[in-house]
Structure formats: structure tokens, C-alpha cells
Scaffold this active site. Structure first.
Site, PDB file in Angstrom:
ATOM      1  N   THR A 122       0.856  -1.189   0.000  1.00 36.32           N
ATOM      2  CA  THR A 122       0.000   0.000   0.000  1.00 36.32           C
ATOM      3  C   THR A 122       0.892   1.240   0.000  1.00 36.32           C
ATOM      4  O   THR A 122       1.725   1.404   0.899  1.00 36.32           O
ATOM      5  CB  THR A 122      -0.909  -0.012   1.244  1.00 36.32           C
ATOM      6  N   GLU A 150      -3.911  -4.874  -2.604  1.00 34.48           N
ATOM      7  CA  GLU A 150      -4.499  -6.063  -1.984  1.00 34.48           C
ATOM      8  C   GLU A 150      -5.596  -5.621  -1.016  1.00 34.48           C
ATOM      9  O   GLU A 150      -5.393  -4.702  -0.238  1.00 34.48           O
ATOM     10  CB  GLU A 150      -3.384  -6.813  -1.245  1.00 34.48           C
ATOM     11  N   PHE A 151      -6.731  -6.308  -1.069  1.00 31.98           N
ATOM     12  CA  PHE A 151      -7.871  -5.916  -0.219  1.00 31.98           C
ATOM     13  C   PHE A 151      -8.211  -6.997   0.801  1.00 31.98           C
ATOM     14  O   PHE A 151      -9.302  -7.008   1.337  1.00 31.98           O
ATOM     15  CB  PHE A 151      -9.097  -5.640  -1.095  1.00 31.98           C
ATOM     16  N   PHE A 248     -19.287  -4.443   8.496  1.00 33.79           N
ATOM     17  CA  PHE A 248     -18.499  -3.366   9.117  1.00 33.79           C
ATOM     18  C   PHE A 248     -19.370  -2.360   9.861  1.00 33.79           C
ATOM     19  O   PHE A 248     -19.070  -1.171   9.913  1.00 33.79           O
ATOM     20  CB  PHE A 248     -17.608  -2.666   8.068  1.00 33.79           C
ATOM     21  N   LEU A 249     -20.486  -2.839  10.448  1.00 30.93           N
ATOM     22  CA  LEU A 249     -21.360  -1.959  11.234  1.00 30.93           C
ATOM     23  C   LEU A 249     -21.436  -2.427  12.676  1.00 30.93           C
ATOM     24  O   LEU A 249     -22.375  -2.103  13.380  1.00 30.93           O
ATOM     25  CB  LEU A 249     -22.768  -1.934  10.619  1.00 30.93           C
ATOM     26  N   ALA A 251     -20.640  -2.194  16.323  1.00 31.29           N
ATOM     27  CA  ALA A 251     -20.096  -1.226  17.284  1.00 31.29           C
ATOM     28  C   ALA A 251     -19.178  -1.953  18.253  1.00 31.29           C
ATOM     29  O   ALA A 251     -19.422  -3.101  18.605  1.00 31.29           O
ATOM     30  CB  ALA A 251     -21.236  -0.554  18.035  1.00 31.29           C
ATOM     31  N   GLY A 252     -18.096  -1.320  18.641  1.00 32.36           N
ATOM     32  CA  GLY A 252     -17.154  -1.974  19.557  1.00 32.36           C
ATOM     33  C   GLY A 252     -16.060  -1.012  19.962  1.00 32.36           C
ATOM     34  O   GLY A 252     -16.303   0.161  20.246  1.00 32.36           O
ATOM     35  N   CYS A 259      -3.788  -2.217   9.085  1.00 31.51           N
ATOM     36  CA  CYS A 259      -3.974  -1.359   7.899  1.00 31.51           C
ATOM     37  C   CYS A 259      -4.840  -0.111   8.113  1.00 31.51           C
ATOM     38  O   CYS A 259      -4.490   0.963   7.624  1.00 31.51           O
ATOM     39  CB  CYS A 259      -4.550  -2.179   6.748  1.00 31.51           C
TER      40      CYS A 259
HETATM   41  N1  LIG Z   1      -1.507  -7.459   6.081  1.00 26.94           N
HETATM   42  C1  LIG Z   1      -2.609  -7.080   5.458  1.00 26.94           C
HETATM   43  O1  LIG Z   1      -3.724  -7.452   5.809  1.00 26.94           O
HETATM   44  C2  LIG Z   1      -2.516  -6.172   4.262  1.00 26.94           C
HETATM   45  C3  LIG Z   1      -3.647  -5.998   3.461  1.00 26.94           C
HETATM   46  C4  LIG Z   1      -3.553  -5.187   2.339  1.00 26.94           C
HETATM   47  C5  LIG Z   1      -2.359  -4.538   2.059  1.00 26.94           C
HETATM   48  N2  LIG Z   1      -1.276  -4.709   2.857  1.00 26.94           N
HETATM   49  C6  LIG Z   1      -0.032  -4.008   2.506  1.00 26.94           C
HETATM   50  O2  LIG Z   1       0.876  -4.930   1.942  1.00 26.94           O
HETATM   51  C7  LIG Z   1       2.225  -4.588   2.304  1.00 26.94           C
HETATM   52  C8  LIG Z   1       2.876  -5.762   3.003  1.00 26.94           C
HETATM   53  O3  LIG Z   1       2.163  -6.030   4.185  1.00 26.94           O
HETATM   54  P1  LIG Z   1       2.454  -7.325   5.056  1.00 26.94           P
HETATM   55  O4  LIG Z   1       1.368  -7.382   6.070  1.00 26.94           O
HETATM   56  O5  LIG Z   1       2.701  -8.486   4.173  1.00 26.94           O
HETATM   57  O6  LIG Z   1       3.846  -6.900   5.755  1.00 26.94           O
HETATM   58  P2  LIG Z   1       4.839  -7.835   6.590  1.00 26.94           P
HETATM   59  O7  LIG Z   1       5.541  -6.926   7.530  1.00 26.94           O
HETATM   60  O8  LIG Z   1       4.111  -9.039   7.092  1.00 26.94           O
HETATM   61  O9  LIG Z   1       5.869  -8.370   5.489  1.00 26.94           O
HETATM   62  C9  LIG Z   1       6.771  -7.572   4.798  1.00 26.94           C
HETATM   63  C10 LIG Z   1       8.020  -8.400   4.533  1.00 26.94           C
HETATM   64  O10 LIG Z   1       8.868  -7.681   3.628  1.00 26.94           O
HETATM   65  C11 LIG Z   1      10.217  -7.965   3.999  1.00 26.94           C
HETATM   66  N3  LIG Z   1      11.130  -7.002   3.387  1.00 26.94           N
HETATM   67  C12 LIG Z   1      11.465  -5.752   3.778  1.00 26.94           C
HETATM   68  N4  LIG Z   1      12.363  -5.211   2.910  1.00 26.94           N
HETATM   69  C13 LIG Z   1      12.568  -6.129   1.943  1.00 26.94           C
HETATM   70  C14 LIG Z   1      13.368  -6.166   0.760  1.00 26.94           C
HETATM   71  N5  LIG Z   1      14.113  -5.136   0.392  1.00 26.94           N
HETATM   72  N6  LIG Z   1      13.343  -7.277  -0.007  1.00 26.94           N
HETATM   73  C15 LIG Z   1      12.570  -8.340   0.341  1.00 26.94           C
HETATM   74  N7  LIG Z   1      11.789  -8.362   1.444  1.00 26.94           N
HETATM   75  C16 LIG Z   1      11.794  -7.273   2.228  1.00 26.94           C
HETATM   76  C17 LIG Z   1      10.168  -7.934   5.524  1.00 26.94           C
HETATM   77  O11 LIG Z   1      11.311  -8.564   6.072  1.00 26.94           O
HETATM   78  C18 LIG Z   1       8.858  -8.673   5.792  1.00 26.94           C
HETATM   79  O12 LIG Z   1       9.058 -10.078   5.941  1.00 26.94           O
HETATM   80  C19 LIG Z   1       2.114  -3.315   3.159  1.00 26.94           C
HETATM   81  O13 LIG Z   1       2.262  -2.203   2.330  1.00 26.94           O
HETATM   82  C20 LIG Z   1       0.692  -3.404   3.681  1.00 26.94           C
HETATM   83  O14 LIG Z   1       0.167  -2.131   3.970  1.00 26.94           O
HETATM   84  C21 LIG Z   1      -1.320  -5.525   3.959  1.00 26.94           C
END
Ligand SMILES: NC(=O)c1ccc[n+]([C@@H]2O[C@H](COP(=O)([O-])OP(=O)(O)OC[C@H]3O[C@@H](n4cnc5c(N)ncnc54)[C@H](O)[C@@H]3O)[C@@H](O)[C@H]2O)c1
Length: 270
Positions: A122, A150-151, A248-249, A251-252, A259
Site C-alpha cells: 500500500t 491487496e484488499f 463493518f457496522l 459497534a465496539g 492497515c
Molecule cells: N496485512 C494485510 O492485511 C494487508 C492488506 C492489504 C495490504 N497490505 C499491505 O501490503 C504490504 C505488506 O504487508 P504485510 O502485512 O505483508 O507486511 P509484513 O511486515 O508481514 O511483510 C513484509 C516483509 O517484507 C520484507 N522485506 C522488507 N524489505 C525487503 C526487501 N528489500 N526485499 C525483500 N523483502 C523485504 C520484511 O522482512 C517482511 O518479511 C504493506 O504495504 C501493507 O500495507 C497488507
């Protein structure tokens, strides 16, 4: 498989592991790179360091096509598509810290064999435009740029990847959009193709809409408490209106998680 591709995924966290395993399940050959030796060691030994229903089995089932490495060059060697799934935590000002994203873009500067770079992390609106300019300056003008946010909801990430409400593909050119659409062949959900900035905005807008519904339920709960109304019955009844919807309604405690707070702050910063 007719459209099988070679894919490098950067980041073996929550999003990268699910993306890598699901792309392998779809028939692609995937190398996932992380910078954490312990994490990569576990994955190489066949252990998945996060729990998501179906992820362990899927990783095992596709081990012929799914490998893990610490070495960026090794991951990218021969790859046609590179996915960026690294973390983008909030900075003190509320904006997203993009240093890990840029580290990956830098690592790809010699990869002239790539057809497309896909960002799933993101990021603020405008990031894709800046990465596009960096690719062009590095002589990678032929590498398509795609924002593919990713959603997913934690706890159903594998099923959300394979059966999404929509796949958002924000592409710098039509060929890149077609390539990433084809990469998802076998996924059960519609692709929505748009420009890069709109795709980046769609991610922040979706989380803002969901956070707003939670906030609304909580604000209404306060008024219900003061007036003797029952918030559960009120949200049940308004949720039956198809223009509002029941999700998503609840209350809590308010919203939290990995995120909503950071993406709301990122949108506010914009
Ligand atoms: N977790 C969710 O539910 C979710 C949902 C939608 C979007 N996102 C977005 O997706 C992205 C990733 O989220 P996540 O939850 O997987 O994060 P995370 O922290 O679980 O994983 C990120 C990984 O990237 C690795 N990393 C960092 N620098 C690196 C590099 N240079 N090369 C290779 N690997 C590297 C880290 O060591 C870590 O293992 C974020 O931007 C997040 O906002 C997450």
C-alpha cells in the site's frame, strides 16, 4: 500451462507469502525473496511462519514451483514479473515509509529482462508515477508498471486471493495490464483495469470507506447509549438496507489492526 510465467516476489510477509503461494497454485514459477534470514530459513525448511487457513497446504502442494531466497539477484534471475510486497509502515507525519519499496526498485535496476513490475504494497497516490520515472531513467522504459493493491482480510487471505470481489489493475500501459490480467487466469473474480494513480487511490479509498462504517457504528452506539436505543437492533436494521449493507457496522472498540489506522493517516496526509 499456456500462460505460465516466472515471477519474483519481494517480501515473505503476510501479503508476499499469500501472493507467492497463490501464483504458484495458478501454475506460475515463483521465487520469494526476504531479507530476514530466519524467515527464509524456516520457509526453505517447509515451515510457514504465519497462520492463514490453507496457506501451509498450498505452499507444500506447490513446492516444485515455489522457492525462497535471501538473494535479490537470485530471485530476479529469469523472472518476467516482479512483485513488491514489502511493508510500508507509517512515518511520524502519518505518511507511508517507502524506503523498503525503493530498496526493491533499486535492486531491479539491472533486470532488463523483466516485462512488468507490480506493486502490491500500500503506497501513497503518486508513488507509481515516481517509480515509473525511476525505471525510465534506469533504461527500463520497456518494463510495464502496475499497481495491484491487496484488499484481503486477515484469516481469509488465501480464499480472498483466489475469490476476490475484484482485482484492481492500475497499469502504465495496456500490455502490462493484459499481462497481469492473464497472470490471474484461474482466479474467480472480475478485473478492474484503470490508470496507476486511480488504483493507488482505490486502496486508500476502500479502507477509508470501511473505517468510516466502523466509526459510524461507534458514534451511533454513543447516541444509543445516551437515549436508551439498542445499537445492535439499529445496525441490524440499517444494514438490511441494500444501499448501506450489513458489513463493518459492528459497534465496539473502534478500528485497529495493521492497515486501517495507517492507511487512514496516509490518506489524511495526502
Ligand atoms: N496485512 C494485510 O492485511 C494487508 C492488506 C492489504 C495490504 N497490505 C499491505 O501490503 C504490504 C505488506 O504487508 P504485510 O502485512 O505483508 O507486511 P509484513 O511486515 O508481514 O511483510 C513484509 C516483509 O517484507 C520484507 N522485506 C522488507 N524489505 C525487503 C526487501 N528489500 N526485499 C525483500 N523483502 C523485504 C520484511 O522482512 C517482511 O518479511 C504493506 O504495504 C501493507 O500495507 C497488507
Amino acid at each position: 500451462m499456456e500462460h505460465a510465467r516466472r515471477v519474483a516476489v519481494f517480501g515473505a510477509g503476510y501479503i508476499g507469502l499469500v501472493t507467492g503461494a497463490c501464483l504458484a497454485e495458478l501454475g506460475h514459477t515463483v521465487a520469494v525473496r526476504d531479507i530476514l534470514p530466519e524467515r527464509v530459513g524456516l520457509l526453505q525448511a517447509g515451515e510457514v511462519p504465519i497462520y492463514e487457513p490453507g496457506l501451509g497446504d498450498m505452499t507444500l502442494r506447490n513446492k516444485e514451483r515455489l522457492r525462497f531466497t535471501l538473494d535479490a539477484e537470485d530471485a530476479v534471475r529469469g523472472a518476467e514479473v516482479a512483485y513488491v510486497c514489502v511493508d510500508t509502515p507509517p512515518t511520524a507525519s502519518g505518511d507511508a515509509d517507502l524506503s523498503r519499496v525503493w530498496a526493491v526498485v533499486d535492486a531491479l535496476k539491472g533486470a532488463s529482462h523483466l516485462l512488468a513490475l507490480v506493486v502490491k504494497s500500500t503506497v501513497p497516490v503518486g508513488t507509481g508515477r515516481r517509480i515509473r520515472a525511476a525505471l525510465d531513467a534506469a533504461g527500463l522504459g520497456h518494463v510495464g508498471y502496475v499497481s495491484n493493491p491487496e484488499f484481503t482480510a486477515e484469516g481469509r487471505a488465501v480464499s480472498d486471493f483466489m475469490n476476490p470481489d475484484r482485482i484492481v489493475i492500475g497499469a502504465s500501459d495496456p500490455a502490462a495490464a493484459d499481462l497481469i490480467k492473464a497472470l490471474h487466469a484461474g482466479v474467480n473474480g472480475p478485473a478492474v483495469v484503470m490508470d496507476v494513480a486511480s488504483a493507488e487511490m482505490t486502496k486508500l479509498a476502500a479502507n477509508a470507506a470501511l473505517a468510516t462504517k466502523i466509526t459510524l457504528a461507534n458514534e451511533l452506539a454513543t447516541v444509543c447509549e445516551a437515549t436508551g436505543a439498542d445499537i445492535e437492533r439499529v445496525t441490524e436494521a440499517i444494514g438490511m438496507d441494500h444501499r448501506i449493507g450489513p458489513h463493518f457496522l459492528k459497534a465496539g472498540l473502534g478500528y485497529g489492526g495493521s492497515c486501517f489506522p495507517k492507511d487512514s493517516r496516509a490518506l489524511h496526509a495526502l
